[in-house]
Scaffold this motif. Sequence first.
Motif, PDB file in Angstrom:
ATOM      1  N   LEU A   1      -4.926  12.124  -6.527  1.00 46.81           N
ATOM      2  CA  LEU A   1      -3.663  12.353  -5.845  1.00 46.81           C
ATOM      3  C   LEU A   1      -3.867  12.574  -4.353  1.00 46.81           C
ATOM      4  CD1 LEU A   1      -1.591  14.608  -8.278  1.00 46.81           C
ATOM      5  CD2 LEU A   1      -1.044  12.314  -7.504  1.00 46.81           C
ATOM      6  N   ILE A   2      -4.890  13.335  -4.001  1.00 46.83           N
ATOM      7  CA  ILE A   2      -5.195  13.579  -2.586  1.00 46.83           C
ATOM      8  C   ILE A   2      -5.549  12.267  -1.903  1.00 46.83           C
ATOM      9  CG2 ILE A   2      -6.837  14.690  -1.018  1.00 46.83           C
ATOM     10  CD1 ILE A   2      -6.945  17.038  -3.023  1.00 46.83           C
ATOM     11  N   GLU A   3      -6.342  11.458  -2.572  1.00 44.86           N
ATOM     12  CA  GLU A   3      -6.741  10.160  -2.017  1.00 44.86           C
ATOM     13  C   GLU A   3      -5.522   9.250  -1.836  1.00 44.86           C
ATOM     14  OE1 GLU A   3      -9.321   6.352  -3.475  1.00 44.86           O
ATOM     15  OE2 GLU A   3     -10.070   8.340  -4.027  1.00 44.86           O
ATOM     16  N   LEU A   4      -4.623   9.260  -2.811  1.00 46.69           N
ATOM     17  CA  LEU A   4      -3.413   8.441  -2.709  1.00 46.69           C
ATOM     18  C   LEU A   4      -2.518   8.913  -1.558  1.00 46.69           C
ATOM     19  CD1 LEU A   4      -2.429   7.885  -6.441  1.00 46.69           C
ATOM     20  CD2 LEU A   4      -3.235   6.171  -4.816  1.00 46.69           C
ATOM     21  N   HIS A   5      -2.395  10.214  -1.363  1.00 43.64           N
ATOM     22  CA  HIS A   5      -1.594  10.746  -0.260  1.00 43.64           C
ATOM     23  C   HIS A   5      -2.204  10.377   1.089  1.00 43.64           C
ATOM     24  CE1 HIS A   5       1.554  12.934  -2.324  1.00 43.64           C
ATOM     25  NE2 HIS A   5       0.663  13.462  -3.164  1.00 43.64           N
ATOM     26  N   GLN A   6      -3.518  10.434   1.175  1.00 43.08           N
ATOM     27  CA  GLN A   6      -4.194  10.051   2.421  1.00 43.08           C
ATOM     28  C   GLN A   6      -3.989   8.561   2.699  1.00 43.08           C
ATOM     29  OE1 GLN A   6      -8.214  11.314   1.745  1.00 43.08           O
ATOM     30  NE2 GLN A   6      -7.843  13.388   2.543  1.00 43.08           N
ATOM     31  N   GLN A   7      -4.129   7.773   1.665  1.00 41.88           N
ATOM     32  CA  GLN A   7      -3.937   6.327   1.814  1.00 41.88           C
ATOM     33  C   GLN A   7      -2.497   6.029   2.226  1.00 41.88           C
ATOM     34  OE1 GLN A   7      -4.801   4.115  -1.734  1.00 41.88           O
ATOM     35  NE2 GLN A   7      -4.653   2.133  -0.710  1.00 41.88           N
ATOM     36  N   ARG A   8      -1.563   6.741   1.642  1.00 38.02           N
ATOM     37  CA  ARG A   8      -0.152   6.574   2.001  1.00 38.02           C
ATOM     38  C   ARG A   8       0.082   6.936   3.464  1.00 38.02           C
ATOM     39  NH1 ARG A   8       4.669   9.741   1.908  1.00 38.02           N
ATOM     40  NH2 ARG A   8       6.466   8.485   1.311  1.00 38.02           N
ATOM     41  N   GLY A   9      -0.516   8.029   3.916  1.00 40.17           N
ATOM     42  CA  GLY A   9      -0.395   8.434   5.323  1.00 40.17           C
ATOM     43  C   GLY A   9      -0.949   7.374   6.264  1.00 40.17           C
ATOM     44  N   ARG A  10      -2.105   6.792   5.922  1.00 39.68           N
ATOM     45  CA  ARG A  10      -2.681   5.731   6.763  1.00 39.68           C
ATOM     46  C   ARG A  10      -1.778   4.501   6.795  1.00 39.68           C
ATOM     47  NH1 ARG A  10      -7.494   7.612   4.228  1.00 39.68           N
ATOM     48  NH2 ARG A  10      -7.347   5.955   2.673  1.00 39.68           N
ATOM     49  N   LEU A  11      -1.224   4.163   5.638  1.00 41.67           N
ATOM     50  CA  LEU A  11      -0.315   3.015   5.580  1.00 41.67           C
ATOM     51  C   LEU A  11       0.932   3.262   6.425  1.00 41.67           C
ATOM     52  CD1 LEU A  11      -0.519   1.992   1.822  1.00 41.67           C
ATOM     53  CD2 LEU A  11      -1.322   0.680   3.794  1.00 41.67           C
ATOM     54  N   ILE A  12       1.482   4.457   6.368  1.00 42.39           N
ATOM     55  CA  ILE A  12       2.672   4.786   7.166  1.00 42.39           C
ATOM     56  C   ILE A  12       2.342   4.700   8.652  1.00 42.39           C
ATOM     57  CG2 ILE A  12       4.239   6.658   7.795  1.00 42.39           C
ATOM     58  CD1 ILE A  12       4.279   7.424   4.818  1.00 42.39           C
ATOM     59  N   GLU A  13       1.168   5.191   9.059  1.00 43.93           N
ATOM     60  CA  GLU A  13       0.757   5.081  10.465  1.00 43.93           C
ATOM     61  C   GLU A  13       0.630   3.621  10.882  1.00 43.93           C
ATOM     62  OE1 GLU A  13      -2.684   7.321  11.687  1.00 43.93           O
ATOM     63  OE2 GLU A  13      -2.113   9.002  10.414  1.00 43.93           O
ATOM     64  N   ARG A  14       0.006   2.815  10.010  1.00 46.37           N
ATOM     65  CA  ARG A  14      -0.166   1.390  10.331  1.00 46.37           C
ATOM     66  C   ARG A  14       1.191   0.688  10.434  1.00 46.37           C
ATOM     67  NH1 ARG A  14      -3.767  -1.913   6.337  1.00 46.37           N
ATOM     68  NH2 ARG A  14      -1.841  -2.862   5.627  1.00 46.37           N
TER      69      ARG A  14
END
Length: 109
Positions: free
Chosen positions: A5-18
């Motif tokens: 879940l932590i990894e998915l949230h981090q990945q989501r944050g990176r995608l939102i930034e991109r």
Amino acid sequence: MQERLIELHQQRGRLIERITTQRQTLARELAPMGRMFDLGWRIRRAVDDGKAFVRQHPAALVAVVAALVLLKPRVVWRWGRRGLLAWRAWRNVGRLLPNFLLNQFRARL
């Protein structure tokens, strides 16, 4: 499970930034086209306004056609050009006059 879940949230944050960066880049690169589209919309609005005017004032259209038939087209063209030049001059004076008067007022202070 928690690590996933932590990894998915981090990945989501990176995608939102991109996505945010891509949107900003796209907006910056398409800005010149926006002005072009704005011109197109203004032309369309002017045509729609012209059609509405003709529908509301059919006598004006009849008067223009009668003037073209009764007068020589060359005379109508000449007066049309003069009218257009006078209208442009009036618009430019109306646009420049407030700035000129404001500068004159500031110079006297």
